[in-house]
Design a protein around this motif. Sequence first.
Motif, PDB file in Angstrom:
ATOM      1  N   ASP A 194     109.637 -28.073 -21.418  1.00  0.00           N
ATOM      2  CA  ASP A 194     108.735 -26.925 -21.289  1.00  0.00           C
ATOM      3  C   ASP A 194     107.378 -27.345 -20.742  1.00  0.00           C
ATOM      4  O   ASP A 194     106.744 -26.601 -19.980  1.00  0.00           O
ATOM      5  CB  ASP A 194     108.556 -26.246 -22.650  1.00  0.00           C
ATOM      6  CG  ASP A 194     109.806 -25.496 -23.097  1.00  0.00           C
ATOM      7  OD1 ASP A 194     110.634 -25.156 -22.234  1.00  0.00           O
ATOM      8  OD2 ASP A 194     109.945 -25.255 -24.306  1.00  0.00           O
ATOM      9  N   SER A 195     106.911 -28.544 -21.114  1.00  0.00           N
ATOM     10  CA  SER A 195     105.627 -29.035 -20.617  1.00  0.00           C
ATOM     11  C   SER A 195     105.696 -29.274 -19.113  1.00  0.00           C
ATOM     12  O   SER A 195     104.736 -28.981 -18.382  1.00  0.00           O
ATOM     13  CB  SER A 195     105.251 -30.325 -21.350  1.00  0.00           C
ATOM     14  OG  SER A 195     103.985 -30.789 -20.941  1.00  0.00           O
ATOM     15  N   VAL A 196     106.827 -29.780 -18.629  1.00  0.00           N
ATOM     16  CA  VAL A 196     106.976 -30.026 -17.190  1.00  0.00           C
ATOM     17  C   VAL A 196     107.147 -28.710 -16.439  1.00  0.00           C
ATOM     18  O   VAL A 196     106.646 -28.559 -15.317  1.00  0.00           O
ATOM     19  CB  VAL A 196     108.140 -30.999 -16.923  1.00  0.00           C
ATOM     20  CG1 VAL A 196     108.262 -31.283 -15.431  1.00  0.00           C
ATOM     21  CG2 VAL A 196     107.928 -32.306 -17.683  1.00  0.00           C
ATOM     22  N   LEU A 197     107.837 -27.757 -17.035  1.00  0.00           N
ATOM     23  CA  LEU A 197     107.929 -26.431 -16.415  1.00  0.00           C
ATOM     24  C   LEU A 197     106.544 -25.787 -16.308  1.00  0.00           C
ATOM     25  O   LEU A 197     106.226 -25.144 -15.303  1.00  0.00           O
ATOM     26  CB  LEU A 197     108.862 -25.533 -17.222  1.00  0.00           C
ATOM     27  CG  LEU A 197     110.358 -25.815 -17.085  1.00  0.00           C
ATOM     28  CD1 LEU A 197     111.153 -25.013 -18.109  1.00  0.00           C
ATOM     29  CD2 LEU A 197     110.848 -25.509 -15.674  1.00  0.00           C
ATOM     30  N   ALA A 198     105.719 -25.995 -17.335  1.00  0.00           N
ATOM     31  CA  ALA A 198     104.352 -25.477 -17.280  1.00  0.00           C
ATOM     32  C   ALA A 198     103.551 -26.160 -16.176  1.00  0.00           C
ATOM     33  O   ALA A 198     102.710 -25.534 -15.518  1.00  0.00           O
ATOM     34  CB  ALA A 198     103.663 -25.678 -18.633  1.00  0.00           C
ATOM     35  N   LEU A 199     103.809 -27.442 -15.972  1.00  0.00           N
ATOM     36  CA  LEU A 199     103.166 -28.169 -14.870  1.00  0.00           C
ATOM     37  C   LEU A 199     103.552 -27.562 -13.529  1.00  0.00           C
ATOM     38  O   LEU A 199     102.691 -27.351 -12.652  1.00  0.00           O
ATOM     39  CB  LEU A 199     103.576 -29.649 -14.922  1.00  0.00           C
ATOM     40  CG  LEU A 199     103.186 -30.516 -13.721  1.00  0.00           C
ATOM     41  CD1 LEU A 199     101.672 -30.652 -13.615  1.00  0.00           C
ATOM     42  CD2 LEU A 199     103.840 -31.903 -13.827  1.00  0.00           C
ATOM     43  N   ALA A 200     104.831 -27.270 -13.355  1.00  0.00           N
ATOM     44  CA  ALA A 200     105.285 -26.658 -12.105  1.00  0.00           C
ATOM     45  C   ALA A 200     104.652 -25.287 -11.913  1.00  0.00           C
ATOM     46  O   ALA A 200     104.211 -24.936 -10.804  1.00  0.00           O
ATOM     47  CB  ALA A 200     106.810 -26.559 -12.094  1.00  0.00           C
ATOM     48  N   ASP A 201     104.602 -24.494 -12.983  1.00  0.00           N
ATOM     49  CA  ASP A 201     103.970 -23.175 -12.890  1.00  0.00           C
ATOM     50  C   ASP A 201     102.508 -23.302 -12.467  1.00  0.00           C
ATOM     51  O   ASP A 201     102.019 -22.532 -11.622  1.00  0.00           O
ATOM     52  CB  ASP A 201     104.058 -22.456 -14.233  1.00  0.00           C
ATOM     53  CG  ASP A 201     105.458 -21.974 -14.560  1.00  0.00           C
ATOM     54  OD1 ASP A 201     106.292 -21.890 -13.637  1.00  0.00           O
ATOM     55  OD2 ASP A 201     105.721 -21.688 -15.749  1.00  0.00           O
ATOM     56  N   ALA A 202     101.808 -24.271 -13.060  1.00  0.00           N
ATOM     57  CA  ALA A 202     100.395 -24.463 -12.730  1.00  0.00           C
ATOM     58  C   ALA A 202     100.226 -24.903 -11.285  1.00  0.00           C
ATOM     59  O   ALA A 202      99.329 -24.416 -10.572  1.00  0.00           O
ATOM     60  CB  ALA A 202      99.780 -25.496 -13.675  1.00  0.00           C
ATOM     61  N   ALA A 203     101.073 -25.804 -10.821  1.00  0.00           N
ATOM     62  CA  ALA A 203     100.977 -26.308  -9.445  1.00  0.00           C
ATOM     63  C   ALA A 203     101.220 -25.195  -8.438  1.00  0.00           C
ATOM     64  O   ALA A 203     100.459 -25.030  -7.468  1.00  0.00           O
ATOM     65  CB  ALA A 203     101.979 -27.446  -9.235  1.00  0.00           C
ATOM     66  N   TYR A 204     102.277 -24.437  -8.652  1.00  0.00           N
ATOM     67  CA  TYR A 204     102.578 -23.349  -7.713  1.00  0.00           C
ATOM     68  C   TYR A 204     101.589 -22.200  -7.852  1.00  0.00           C
ATOM     69  O   TYR A 204     101.280 -21.517  -6.869  1.00  0.00           O
ATOM     70  CB  TYR A 204     104.019 -22.870  -7.921  1.00  0.00           C
ATOM     71  CG  TYR A 204     105.019 -23.741  -7.199  1.00  0.00           C
ATOM     72  CD1 TYR A 204     105.414 -23.440  -5.895  1.00  0.00           C
ATOM     73  CD2 TYR A 204     105.553 -24.866  -7.799  1.00  0.00           C
ATOM     74  CE1 TYR A 204     106.324 -24.245  -5.215  1.00  0.00           C
ATOM     75  CE2 TYR A 204     106.455 -25.682  -7.136  1.00  0.00           C
ATOM     76  CZ  TYR A 204     106.839 -25.369  -5.835  1.00  0.00           C
ATOM     77  OH  TYR A 204     107.721 -26.174  -5.162  1.00  0.00           O
ATOM     78  N   GLY A 205     101.073 -21.994  -9.067  1.00  0.00           N
ATOM     79  CA  GLY A 205     100.070 -20.951  -9.243  1.00  0.00           C
ATOM     80  C   GLY A 205      98.782 -21.265  -8.509  1.00  0.00           C
ATOM     81  O   GLY A 205      98.116 -20.368  -7.977  1.00  0.00           O
ATOM     82  N   ALA A 206      98.440 -22.543  -8.443  1.00  0.00           N
ATOM     83  CA  ALA A 206      97.187 -22.941  -7.800  1.00  0.00           C
ATOM     84  C   ALA A 206      97.335 -23.126  -6.301  1.00  0.00           C
ATOM     85  O   ALA A 206      96.421 -22.779  -5.529  1.00  0.00           O
ATOM     86  CB  ALA A 206      96.673 -24.234  -8.433  1.00  0.00           C
TER      87      ALA A 206
END
Length: 294
Positions: free
Chosen positions: A68-80
């Motif tokens: 889940d932490s890595v999925l959150a990282l992906a969400d943050a990267a694509y969100g930014a």
Amino acid sequence: MRLARGQTAVVTGAASGIGRALAHRFAAAGLRVVLADIEEAALAETAAQMAADGAEVLAQVTDVADADSVLALADAAYGAFDAVHVLCNNAGVGSGAEGRIWEHEARDWQWAFSVNVWGVFHGIQAFIPRMIAGGEPGHVVNTSSGDGGIAPLPTASVYAVTKAAVVTMTESLYAHLRAETTAIGASVLFPGPHMLRTGLWESHRNRPQRYAKQRPRRNPYRTLTQWEAAMKQAGREVAFTPVEQVAEHVVEGIGADRFWMLPASEHSDRQIRARAQSMLDRANPAYLESFILD
């Protein structure tokens, strides 16, 4: 893949060592960089320093052992930044295991695998589908080690086994990406050719309580400085490869679409030949007899 200004790179273990050098090198090439690390203070310091130098960065505290932490990282990267072009699954730890393999604690294996193997898989699972869907060229670099990735290292068997797993995982990833006819390449990185000054020697500082050792160590942990001093006292000079050189090797390898990011080394070549010849001859692994296991 040609690196170009405006692309985005994600680097795990980015607050120190190889990861930090990779982040700096990508920024120097004009890429936006997403910095991921479990150490919040060191991550913030790295991000602030890079931003002060003019880099466009995003810092995300990440535990690669947690999907889940890595999925959150992906969400943050694509969100930014809307896209990710380079993914470096670089975060890694030692194990703290002592003694013969049958004397190891299960938690030593669980911790090392959770970061060194599951962490790479979590990165692949979180980012690759989005990178494929984006339809742009990309590249994935998974950090292995000559210690295990090239030949077994019985004196650090847990770590070596995890790094051997990274090689096979990356070979499988390469084949699957080719089967999908994507423009995404894959590489396995063997940092070196010499020793590296990284935080791996003190990775126990980040060992989670759920993987805490169940019995006291027989020998205290040694820092890299202490180990180097012991080697010098024994009359052995140790050569080191600058982490910046490793980062340059990665950038060159991405540009060349090179799967084996393996620097030239007579030592590594001898290990590869000896192991391969043993397999071809169906012979016992005599190349392991040089190891002295105290």
